[in-house]
Design a protein around this motif. Structure first.
Motif: not given
Length: 321
Positions: A273-282
């Motif tokens: 989730r954190d990885t996906t959230r970071h990717a989403l923010d980027e």
């Protein structure tokens, strides 16, 4: 009573000891009624005195009936051991005693690995009683005969002065029926009829008056049977509770294992989730930047288009001159 009637009664008693433990009293009383109806009052009285087996005795009876060859081998080993003892053959005694332990442990291990006998879970305490009883069957021929018959009411123990039952009382190693001589008279061992004989003597000596000693003996016997029945009930409840506890412990172990597995999955999902959230923010930042660049380019493009149109107008004007 004809011999074949006695054999029928023996068969009925054998079946009685194969029934589920909780059905023993009702089944015994049914045999008593059948014996009474057939005119065998002595047999009915003998069956009526049969106590309900303890949990350990019931299990041992089923083991003895299910493993007759192993029980017979232990009984034969006892004969050899007594003979070697009488001959003072110490080497032979040591070898036979080692074989006794080996065979006893083997049969107990078989029962332990099965985990149950006749659908009843076998506790460690019952396995201990089984070991003691098998040892008694080796050490005493009368104990061996009773164990092989599968008619125990109590588990047995071999102590220094002889055989006692699991409650520490002197074991009654007797048969259901007395043997009959050629003239039809009974040749039963004295210990088999000792209690009834004493009671009859007391009645005669008292000339019909109640004998306090006999009454006290009867009350004591009833108290022993009642206490033994209570022990059986409590042992049965204990075994049931132990089974419930084993089931609950297994449920706890399974639940804790599942909880750990889910916790690991949650940790993994949280990381994803954190990885996906970071990717989403980027991606959102990139989209905002692209959107801003697009607006700037569109503005420049509009300006360029307008300048190009203006240049074409000026060109047409220049050509018209």
């Amino acid at each position: 009573m004809p011999a074949h009637d006695q054999l029928d009664l023996d068969t009925a008693v054998d079946v009685l000891y194969t029934r589920p433990l909780d059905e023993f009293i009702a089944a015994r009383d049914a045999v008593v009624r059948q014996a009474t109806d057939s005119g065998d009052r002595l047999g009915a009285a003998r069956v009526k005195r049969l106590p309900k087996p303890s949990v350990a005795a019931w299990v041992i009876n089923q083991v003895a009936r299910g493993h007759p060859e192993e029980i017979a081998a232990l009984a034969d080993l006892g004969d050899e051991l007594r003979a070697a003892t009488q001959e003072r053959d110490r080497g032979r005694v040591r070898a036979l005693d080692h074989l006794r332990r080996e065979r006893t442990d083997g049969l107990v291990r078989t029962v332990r690995e099965a985990g149950e006998v006749g659908g009843r879970p076998v506790s460690s305490a019952v396995l201990d009683r089984l070991t003691e009883t098998l040892t008694a069957a080796v050490m005493d021929p009368d104990a061996a005969a009773v164990v092989r018959a599968g008619r125990l009411s109590r588990a047995l123990q071999h102590v220094g002065f002889g055989i006692v039952d699991e409650q520490g009382d002197e074991a009654e190693l007797v048969e259901l029926h007395p043997a009959a001589s050629d003239d039809g008279s009974s040749t039963a061992p004295e210990r088999d009829v000792e209690k009834p004989a004493r009671a009859e003597k007391s009645k005669k000596s008292g000339r019909g008056k109640p004998d306090p000693a006999a009454a006290e003996l009867t009350a004591a016997e009833e108290a022993v049977e009642e206490a033994a029945a209570q022990v059986d009930r409590l042992e049965s409840r204990r075994d049931d509770i132990r089974e419930r506890l084993r089931s609950a412990d297994a449920g706890i172990e399974h639940g804790e294992s599942e909880l750990e597995r889910l916790a690991r999955e949650l940790d993994q999902l949280a990381a994803e989730r954190d990885t996906t959230r970071h990717a989403l923010d980027e991606a959102r930042t990139a989209a905002d930047e692209a959107r801003a660049d697009l607006e700037a380019v569109e503005d420049e493009l509009d300006d360029a288009v307008e300048r190009a149109a203006d240049a074409r107008r000026r060109r047409r004007a220049a050509r018209g001159r």
